[in-house]
Design a protein around this motif. Sequence first.
Motif, PDB file in Angstrom:
ATOM      1  N   HIS A 284      90.470  20.268   5.560  1.00  0.00           N
ATOM      2  CA  HIS A 284      90.346  20.995   6.826  1.00  0.00           C
ATOM      3  C   HIS A 284      89.042  20.663   7.560  1.00  0.00           C
ATOM      4  N   ALA A 285      88.283  19.705   7.067  1.00  0.00           N
ATOM      5  CA  ALA A 285      87.037  19.326   7.732  1.00  0.00           C
ATOM      6  C   ALA A 285      87.332  18.746   9.111  1.00  0.00           C
ATOM      7  N   GLU A 286      86.356  18.839  10.007  1.00  0.00           N
ATOM      8  CA  GLU A 286      86.533  18.296  11.355  1.00  0.00           C
ATOM      9  C   GLU A 286      85.202  17.824  11.929  1.00  0.00           C
ATOM     10  N   SER A 287      85.266  16.794  12.741  1.00  0.00           N
ATOM     11  CA  SER A 287      84.066  16.227  13.360  1.00  0.00           C
ATOM     12  C   SER A 287      83.339  17.263  14.217  1.00  0.00           C
ATOM     13  N   GLY A 288      82.013  17.229  14.131  1.00  0.00           N
ATOM     14  CA  GLY A 288      81.188  18.085  14.967  1.00  0.00           C
ATOM     15  C   GLY A 288      81.023  19.505  14.476  1.00  0.00           C
ATOM     16  N   GLU A 289      81.606  19.839  13.331  1.00  0.00           N
ATOM     17  CA  GLU A 289      81.577  21.224  12.884  1.00  0.00           C
ATOM     18  C   GLU A 289      80.261  21.598  12.216  1.00  0.00           C
ATOM     19  N   SER A 290      79.828  22.802  12.502  1.00  0.00           N
ATOM     20  CA  SER A 290      78.783  23.489  11.748  1.00  0.00           C
ATOM     21  C   SER A 290      79.460  24.646  11.026  1.00  0.00           C
ATOM     22  N   ALA A 291      78.734  25.307  10.146  1.00  0.00           N
ATOM     23  CA  ALA A 291      79.305  26.492   9.503  1.00  0.00           C
ATOM     24  C   ALA A 291      79.688  27.524  10.549  1.00  0.00           C
ATOM     25  N   ILE A 292      78.876  27.633  11.601  1.00  0.00           N
ATOM     26  CA  ILE A 292      79.132  28.608  12.664  1.00  0.00           C
ATOM     27  C   ILE A 292      80.423  28.280  13.408  1.00  0.00           C
ATOM     28  N   SER A 293      80.586  27.021  13.849  1.00  0.00           N
ATOM     29  CA  SER A 293      81.776  26.668  14.627  1.00  0.00           C
ATOM     30  C   SER A 293      83.026  26.646  13.753  1.00  0.00           C
ATOM     31  N   PHE A 294      82.886  26.292  12.478  1.00  0.00           N
ATOM     32  CA  PHE A 294      84.033  26.301  11.569  1.00  0.00           C
ATOM     33  C   PHE A 294      84.603  27.712  11.452  1.00  0.00           C
ATOM     34  N   LEU A 295      83.704  28.668  11.511  1.00  0.00           N
ATOM     35  CA  LEU A 295      84.122  30.072  11.483  1.00  0.00           C
ATOM     36  C   LEU A 295      84.713  30.473  12.829  1.00  0.00           C
ATOM     37  N   GLY A 296      84.025  30.111  13.914  1.00  0.00           N
ATOM     38  CA  GLY A 296      84.442  30.542  15.243  1.00  0.00           C
ATOM     39  C   GLY A 296      85.737  29.931  15.719  1.00  0.00           C
ATOM     40  N   GLU A 297      86.057  28.738  15.274  1.00  0.00           N
ATOM     41  CA  GLU A 297      87.284  28.060  15.706  1.00  0.00           C
ATOM     42  C   GLU A 297      88.493  28.429  14.850  1.00  0.00           C
ATOM     43  N   GLN A 298      88.323  29.409  13.984  1.00  0.00           N
ATOM     44  CA  GLN A 298      89.410  29.928  13.154  1.00  0.00           C
ATOM     45  C   GLN A 298      89.844  28.970  12.047  1.00  0.00           C
ATOM     46  N   ARG A 299      89.010  27.991  11.740  1.00  0.00           N
ATOM     47  CA  ARG A 299      89.360  27.048  10.667  1.00  0.00           C
ATOM     48  C   ARG A 299      89.250  27.727   9.298  1.00  0.00           C
ATOM     49  N   PHE A 300      88.176  28.492   9.107  1.00  0.00           N
ATOM     50  CA  PHE A 300      88.065  29.215   7.843  1.00  0.00           C
ATOM     51  C   PHE A 300      89.129  30.299   7.753  1.00  0.00           C
ATOM     52  N   ALA A 301      89.441  30.922   8.877  1.00  0.00           N
ATOM     53  CA  ALA A 301      90.462  31.980   8.876  1.00  0.00           C
ATOM     54  C   ALA A 301      91.798  31.437   8.403  1.00  0.00           C
ATOM     55  N   GLU A 302      92.134  30.201   8.797  1.00  0.00           N
ATOM     56  CA  GLU A 302      93.397  29.621   8.332  1.00  0.00           C
ATOM     57  C   GLU A 302      93.365  29.405   6.822  1.00  0.00           C
ATOM     58  N   ILE A 303      92.245  28.868   6.316  1.00  0.00           N
ATOM     59  CA  ILE A 303      92.141  28.635   4.876  1.00  0.00           C
ATOM     60  C   ILE A 303      92.251  29.945   4.111  1.00  0.00           C
ATOM     61  N   ILE A 304      91.504  30.963   4.533  1.00  0.00           N
ATOM     62  CA  ILE A 304      91.476  32.217   3.779  1.00  0.00           C
ATOM     63  C   ILE A 304      92.826  32.936   3.859  1.00  0.00           C
ATOM     64  N   SER A 305      93.640  32.591   4.847  1.00  0.00           N
ATOM     65  CA  SER A 305      94.962  33.223   4.960  1.00  0.00           C
ATOM     66  C   SER A 305      95.954  32.672   3.946  1.00  0.00           C
ATOM     67  N   ILE A 306      95.678  31.492   3.376  1.00  0.00           N
ATOM     68  CA  ILE A 306      96.641  30.865   2.467  1.00  0.00           C
ATOM     69  C   ILE A 306      96.068  30.536   1.096  1.00  0.00           C
ATOM     70  N   ILE A 307      94.739  30.571   0.938  1.00  0.00           N
ATOM     71  CA  ILE A 307      94.153  30.242  -0.354  1.00  0.00           C
ATOM     72  C   ILE A 307      94.585  31.281  -1.382  1.00  0.00           C
ATOM     73  N   LYS A 308      94.787  30.850  -2.624  1.00  0.00           N
ATOM     74  CA  LYS A 308      95.353  31.734  -3.649  1.00  0.00           C
ATOM     75  C   LYS A 308      94.591  31.568  -4.960  1.00  0.00           C
ATOM     76  N   PRO A 309      94.814  32.473  -5.900  1.00  0.00           N
ATOM     77  CA  PRO A 309      94.161  32.330  -7.206  1.00  0.00           C
ATOM     78  C   PRO A 309      94.468  30.969  -7.826  1.00  0.00           C
ATOM     79  N   GLY A 310      93.428  30.343  -8.384  1.00  0.00           N
ATOM     80  CA  GLY A 310      93.568  29.016  -8.973  1.00  0.00           C
ATOM     81  C   GLY A 310      93.199  27.896  -8.035  1.00  0.00           C
ATOM     82  N   ASP A 311      93.075  28.190  -6.730  1.00  0.00           N
ATOM     83  CA  ASP A 311      92.672  27.165  -5.754  1.00  0.00           C
ATOM     84  C   ASP A 311      91.158  26.995  -5.754  1.00  0.00           C
ATOM     85  N   TYR A 312      90.707  25.960  -5.024  1.00  0.00           N
ATOM     86  CA  TYR A 312      89.281  25.647  -4.905  1.00  0.00           C
ATOM     87  C   TYR A 312      88.922  25.488  -3.432  1.00  0.00           C
TER      88      TYR A 312
END
Length: 499
Positions: A284-312
């Motif tokens: 899910h990495a993307e060019s130009g991202e900082s931790a702040i923008s990764f959060l603001g652009e909903q990229r982390f939100a997508e990951i946290i919506s589907i990540i499950k026990p046993g994932d990394y």
Amino acid sequence: MTRSTTISLKCYDSPIETISIYTKGNRMRSQLAVLAFALAATAYAQTPAADPATAPVAPPRAARPVMATPPIVPTVVPPALTHPVMYNCGGAKKNAEALLPNTLVSATSAGWDLKAAPTVANGICSTTGSSQPFFLSIPVPPGNYRITVALGGKQASTITVRAEARRLMLEKITTAAGKTVTKTFDVNVRIPEFTKPDGTQGRVRLKAREIGNLDWDPKLTVEFNGVNPAFHTLTIEPLVGDKAEPTLYLAGDSTMVDQDVEPWASWGQQLPRFFLPGVVVANHAESGESAISFLGEQRFAEIISIIKPGDYFFVQFAHNDQKVANGMPRYIQIMTDFVTQVRAKGATPIIVTAQNRDSFDADGHINDTLGGYPQASRKIAADTNTALIDLNAMSKIMFEAMGVEGANHAFMKFKAGSYPGVAHDISDTTHFNNFGAYELAQCIAHGIRMDNMPIAKFLDPSVRDFDPAHPDVFADFHLPYTPPQQQEDVTQIPQANLK
């Protein structure tokens, strides 16, 4: 056809007044100004002067005008696969669908894609006698899939298989003339839309370069490349239910992203090659991202919506965070919150320190160009008892072992005309070509082994454990070339301006 459209605009609190957008096909120019403004406002607001401590304070400005956002076209999701599906080169057989020369991909059926189709004869799909790649795409909803392919043709072959946007899956598989080698690999497919924990719909805010990208469409694309690439059958199987397996989610910037244009590459897109089936990499990495923008652009939100026990969850930021004024406090806060939320979902966070840039002092030692961010990452890992892969330390050892001239072969440093599409000299000290990305991916695999992570059992045992102090020899390295989808000066794609 690709057009470069330069749009003049005034970005408040920024001295930059123009932005170039690369358009494909018949995209509406009337939407580009809006898109450019949105991109500029986001990028420049997060990227002030390189040294925030000495950046001048901008004079007060009038309130920014409110502008309409371009319309969002929802992704049309194909029906879910409920069982394995086999595709056969030639006519249809029992429990196998046919692949013919004119079998082209559609919204609902698999077929050849990206204007490249192989010859189909005697039960073999191939480009015998050439090194031209070809692409097979299968419409599927987001999720994880296992691909099993019977490689080989009438002539001896050396076949490299990539998936989606140049993710390296199988590297230089040799087959004797008339023989078949069966290989299996696991692939992740994603789309921008996702469902939030409260049941409402979310959507990742894509950048212009991501629109139409193979990483975001509702299909799984497989690239067959190398010398005489050929295969007999391909089977796709959904990894759901008792077939589900651990997923490695990658969060980061352009040094991790699936770079879709040669000769750009990243360690994130080379990493799948080093794993056997049993674990899947979702980059899910993307060019130009900082931790702040990764959060603001909903990229982390997508990951946290589907990540499950046993994932990394592998997370690496710094290169763009250091450009944000007073970015360190927010970086520490967000990275710590990433760890907390991932753990709350039963998954395992892994902090990766950012690799060094190509910057040597007079004595041949790597300069620290990342400020306090690598050390901040180490402290966050220690404070939260989180596993750490110290890519910053390993890359320093590796680049110094390569030496100044040797390290040049790892970065995006090319003379005009020395590589397809390189129309101008480029000397980029942050981003990597295939060789540099491959070496860094081996560092990540080494870190997984050294920390004895449970996923280490899925690392390919045929690949020796990597020693950063003894990197591979550049002259011995080769991966087949993936042609771009359209002609362009590859030194001018957006990544070139994200130093």
